[in-house]
Design a protein around this motif. Structure first.
Motif, PDB file in Angstrom:
ATOM      1  N   LEU A  11       0.825  -1.207   0.000  1.00  0.00           N
ATOM      2  CA  LEU A  11       0.000   0.000   0.000  1.00  0.00           C
ATOM      3  C   LEU A  11       0.865   1.264   0.000  1.00  0.00           C
ATOM      4  N   ALA A  12       1.991   1.221   0.733  1.00  0.00           N
ATOM      5  CA  ALA A  12       2.880   2.389   0.799  1.00  0.00           C
ATOM      6  C   ALA A  12       3.527   2.675  -0.550  1.00  0.00           C
ATOM      7  N   ARG A  13       3.655   1.654  -1.400  1.00  0.00           N
ATOM      8  CA  ARG A  13       4.259   1.843  -2.713  1.00  0.00           C
ATOM      9  C   ARG A  13       3.240   2.239  -3.779  1.00  0.00           C
ATOM     10  N   ASN A  14       1.984   2.359  -3.379  1.00  0.00           N
ATOM     11  CA  ASN A  14       0.931   2.756  -4.316  1.00  0.00           C
ATOM     12  C   ASN A  14       0.784   4.278  -4.278  1.00  0.00           C
ATOM     13  N   PRO A  15       1.211   4.999  -5.336  1.00  0.00           N
ATOM     14  CA  PRO A  15       1.190   6.477  -5.307  1.00  0.00           C
ATOM     15  C   PRO A  15      -0.211   7.049  -5.090  1.00  0.00           C
ATOM     16  N   LEU A  16      -1.230   6.407  -5.704  1.00  0.00           N
ATOM     17  CA  LEU A  16      -2.589   6.926  -5.556  1.00  0.00           C
ATOM     18  C   LEU A  16      -3.050   6.851  -4.109  1.00  0.00           C
ATOM     19  N   ILE A  17      -2.820   5.726  -3.461  1.00  0.00           N
ATOM     20  CA  ILE A  17      -3.239   5.573  -2.074  1.00  0.00           C
ATOM     21  C   ILE A  17      -2.526   6.583  -1.179  1.00  0.00           C
ATOM     22  N   MET A  18      -1.232   6.776  -1.403  1.00  0.00           N
ATOM     23  CA  MET A  18      -0.480   7.734  -0.591  1.00  0.00           C
ATOM     24  C   MET A  18      -1.001   9.155  -0.789  1.00  0.00           C
ATOM     25  N   LEU A  19      -1.362   9.504  -2.022  1.00  0.00           N
ATOM     26  CA  LEU A  19      -1.877  10.846  -2.289  1.00  0.00           C
ATOM     27  C   LEU A  19      -3.258  11.027  -1.669  1.00  0.00           C
ATOM     28  N   LEU A  20      -4.083  10.000  -1.748  1.00  0.00           N
ATOM     29  CA  LEU A  20      -5.402  10.077  -1.114  1.00  0.00           C
ATOM     30  C   LEU A  20      -5.282  10.241   0.397  1.00  0.00           C
ATOM     31  N   LEU A  21      -4.332   9.549   0.993  1.00  0.00           N
ATOM     32  CA  LEU A  21      -4.125   9.681   2.435  1.00  0.00           C
ATOM     33  C   LEU A  21      -3.627  11.083   2.802  1.00  0.00           C
ATOM     34  N   LEU A  22      -2.776  11.653   1.957  1.00  0.00           N
ATOM     35  CA  LEU A  22      -2.302  13.021   2.183  1.00  0.00           C
ATOM     36  C   LEU A  22      -3.471  14.005   2.138  1.00  0.00           C
ATOM     37  N   ILE A  23      -4.382  13.800   1.197  1.00  0.00           N
ATOM     38  CA  ILE A  23      -5.567  14.660   1.098  1.00  0.00           C
ATOM     39  C   ILE A  23      -6.361  14.624   2.398  1.00  0.00           C
ATOM     40  N   THR A  24      -6.531  13.422   2.951  1.00  0.00           N
ATOM     41  CA  THR A  24      -7.265  13.278   4.207  1.00  0.00           C
ATOM     42  C   THR A  24      -6.603  14.064   5.332  1.00  0.00           C
ATOM     43  N   VAL A  25      -5.278  13.946   5.460  1.00  0.00           N
ATOM     44  CA  VAL A  25      -4.556  14.664   6.510  1.00  0.00           C
ATOM     45  C   VAL A  25      -4.717  16.169   6.340  1.00  0.00           C
ATOM     46  N   LEU A  26      -4.574  16.654   5.113  1.00  0.00           N
ATOM     47  CA  LEU A  26      -4.636  18.095   4.863  1.00  0.00           C
ATOM     48  C   LEU A  26      -6.023  18.662   5.170  1.00  0.00           C
ATOM     49  N   GLN A  27      -7.059  17.996   4.648  1.00  0.00           N
ATOM     50  CA  GLN A  27      -8.405  18.564   4.832  1.00  0.00           C
ATOM     51  C   GLN A  27      -8.849  18.487   6.289  1.00  0.00           C
ATOM     52  N   THR A  28      -8.452  17.432   7.001  1.00  0.00           N
ATOM     53  CA  THR A  28      -8.831  17.328   8.411  1.00  0.00           C
ATOM     54  C   THR A  28      -8.062  18.337   9.259  1.00  0.00           C
ATOM     55  N   SER A  29      -6.797  18.554   8.958  1.00  0.00           N
ATOM     56  CA  SER A  29      -6.011  19.562   9.688  1.00  0.00           C
ATOM     57  C   SER A  29      -6.654  20.929   9.568  1.00  0.00           C
ATOM     58  N   GLY A  30      -7.058  21.281   8.353  1.00  0.00           N
ATOM     59  CA  GLY A  30      -7.676  22.587   8.133  1.00  0.00           C
ATOM     60  C   GLY A  30      -8.968  22.763   8.899  1.00  0.00           C
ATOM     61  N   GLN A  31      -9.778  21.705   8.943  1.00  0.00           N
ATOM     62  CA  GLN A  31     -11.061  21.813   9.640  1.00  0.00           C
ATOM     63  C   GLN A  31     -10.892  21.873  11.155  1.00  0.00           C
ATOM     64  N   PHE A  32     -10.031  21.008  11.700  1.00  0.00           N
ATOM     65  CA  PHE A  32      -9.945  20.907  13.151  1.00  0.00           C
ATOM     66  C   PHE A  32      -9.163  22.042  13.798  1.00  0.00           C
ATOM     67  N   ALA A  33      -8.421  22.801  13.014  1.00  0.00           N
ATOM     68  CA  ALA A  33      -7.810  24.010  13.568  1.00  0.00           C
ATOM     69  C   ALA A  33      -8.900  24.937  14.098  1.00  0.00           C
ATOM     70  N   VAL A  34     -10.043  24.957  13.391  1.00  0.00           N
ATOM     71  CA  VAL A  34     -11.176  25.792  13.802  1.00  0.00           C
ATOM     72  C   VAL A  34     -12.174  25.001  14.635  1.00  0.00           C
ATOM     73  N   PHE A  35     -12.531  23.807  14.160  1.00  0.00           N
ATOM     74  CA  PHE A  35     -13.650  23.072  14.734  1.00  0.00           C
ATOM     75  C   PHE A  35     -13.439  22.725  16.205  1.00  0.00           C
ATOM     76  N   THR A  36     -12.229  22.348  16.576  1.00  0.00           N
ATOM     77  CA  THR A  36     -11.957  21.956  17.965  1.00  0.00           C
ATOM     78  C   THR A  36     -12.338  23.060  18.942  1.00  0.00           C
ATOM     79  N   TYR A  37     -12.124  24.307  18.542  1.00  0.00           N
ATOM     80  CA  TYR A  37     -12.335  25.449  19.447  1.00  0.00           C
ATOM     81  C   TYR A  37     -13.544  26.277  19.031  1.00  0.00           C
ATOM     82  N   LEU A  38     -14.481  25.634  18.334  1.00  0.00           N
ATOM     83  CA  LEU A  38     -15.630  26.364  17.815  1.00  0.00           C
ATOM     84  C   LEU A  38     -16.433  27.033  18.929  1.00  0.00           C
ATOM     85  N   GLY A  39     -16.675  26.299  20.033  1.00  0.00           N
ATOM     86  CA  GLY A  39     -17.425  26.877  21.149  1.00  0.00           C
ATOM     87  C   GLY A  39     -16.745  28.105  21.739  1.00  0.00           C
TER      88      GLY A  39
END
Length: 369
Positions: free
Chosen positions: A187-215
């Motif tokens: 799986l680590a040698r599959n470029p598509l899977i690695m790129l998809l996983l990077l997308i997940t990390v990036l989009q979640t980082s962006g959301q939780f910078a705000v979402f965690t402290y929304l209240g």
């Protein structure tokens, strides 16, 4: 789906009760937010490790045992006498909870024909949308008006109901393909899977910078932290609607097109929050766009990963789940530092940067899947 609701509510619960936990245990908002940051670290490690260790287990036994432990942990959290105890119970619980979402996805993928895999997995992940549409606003309301201990007890009761349904309805003897150590290397040698996983990390980082402290952010920028209950409600309901729509169109549009559309809306929603920070109508309006796209974006990631390696859906989805939790740790960590330094308006721009990178990465996957 109900198991994902319990898992989502268990993982996200502190986000709905940060002020109450802070007052109860005499710690800062930033320190209370570490319940999410440290928990995410445990989850990101536990998800692939548990997928490897439990790949040969009967799925009914595995999912039922996981939910039983989550239920016990909710009741233990309800009785926690100190912040340290609550943190310890949470970390132990999350080490086990890391099992549920990837194994539920893998189980669903095994139970339906390939042409229905996308819509079925999207349906299973509606549990996370419901956790945000119903669970998190209710947790925030109960914590504020009745007590955070009651909120934890409520999650425990729902977990017990889920346990009974899992034992009753999941077929016995259901096992997936064994996950060997070499599987991770492939799986680590599959470029598509690695790129998809990077997308997940990036989009979640962006959301939780705000979402965690929304209240607390609504308290600082909008004048009342109680507005966060409304915001959580809008966010969650729109997430449920968006995921339902995505599950309907993905088999026609394809996972790439659906993913690109939802990621674009996600970036738009965070941008609306950032530019409208300090003006309550604009802050609440951003929840409609942001909420509509957050759950469906992740569902499409799961669908694309399952399509890239169908026989190892539980392994790829567990890696994606780890990506989610890595993103939560990164985003909540950065957001906590900015919050502690009173850089409230700047937190949104952190989200924009991460989500712009995520959108660019989605475009790079166009020819692959």
């Amino acid at each position: 789906m109900l198991g994902n609701f319990v898992t989502g509510a268990s993982i996200l619960a502190p986000a709905g009760m940060l002020p109450e936990l802070s007052r109860e245990f005499g710690v800062s908002i930033h320190e209370t937010g570490l319940l999410i940051t440290f928990g995410a670290i445990v989850l990101c490690i536990g998800s692939p490790v548990s997928a490897w260790l439990t790949s040969r287990f009967d799925r009914r036994i595995l999912l039922s045992a996981t939910v039983a432990i989550m239920a016990a942990a909710q009741f233990a959290s309800m009785l926690a006498p100190s912040y340290a105890t609550l943190m310890a119970v949470r970390l132990v619980m999350l080490a086990v909870a890391a099992l549920f979402t990837p194994q539920a996805a893998g189980t669903a993928a095994m139970m339906v024909p390939p042409e229905r895999r996308g819509s079925t997995m999207s349906y299973v992940f509606l549990g996370w949308s419901l956790a945000l549409a119903v669970g998190l606003p209710l947790i925030a309301y109960v914590a504020h008006h009745i007590g955070w201990r009651v909120a934890y007890g409520g999650i425990g009761v729902i977990a017990l109901l889920n346990l009974a349904l899992l034992i009753w309805r999941i077929p016995a003897g259901l096992e997936g393909a064994p996950v060997h150590l070499r599987t991770w290397g492939e799986l680590a040698r599959n470029p598509l899977i690695m790129l998809l996983l990077l997308i997940t990390v990036l989009q979640t980082s962006g959301q939780f910078a705000v979402f965690t402290y929304l209240g607390p952010l609504f308290g600082k920028l909008g004048g009342s932290s109680e507005l966060a209950v409304i915001a959580f409600g809008i966010y969650g309901v729109m997430g449920f609607v968006g995921n339902v729509i995505a599950s309907r169109v993905v088999d026609t549009w394809g996972a790439y097109r659906t993913s690109l559309t939802m990621m674009s809306l996600l970036l738009l929603g965070i941008t609306m929050w950032t530019l409208g920070a300090g003006y309550v109508p604009a802050m609440l309006a951003s929840m409609f766009v942001w909420g509509f796209s957050f759950a469906s974006t992740n569902s499409m990631q799961q669908v694309r990963l399952a399509g890239a390696a169908p026989m190892f859906a539980s392994a790829t989805v567990s890696l994606n789940t780890s990506g989610l939790y890595i993103g939560q740790a990164i985003g909540s960590g950065i957001g906590g530092v900015f919050f502690a330094h009173e850089l409230y308006y700047a937190i949104g721009y952190v989200g924009i940067v991460f989500l712009a990178l995520a959108l660019g990465s989605v475009i790079l996957t166009r020819r692959a899947l």
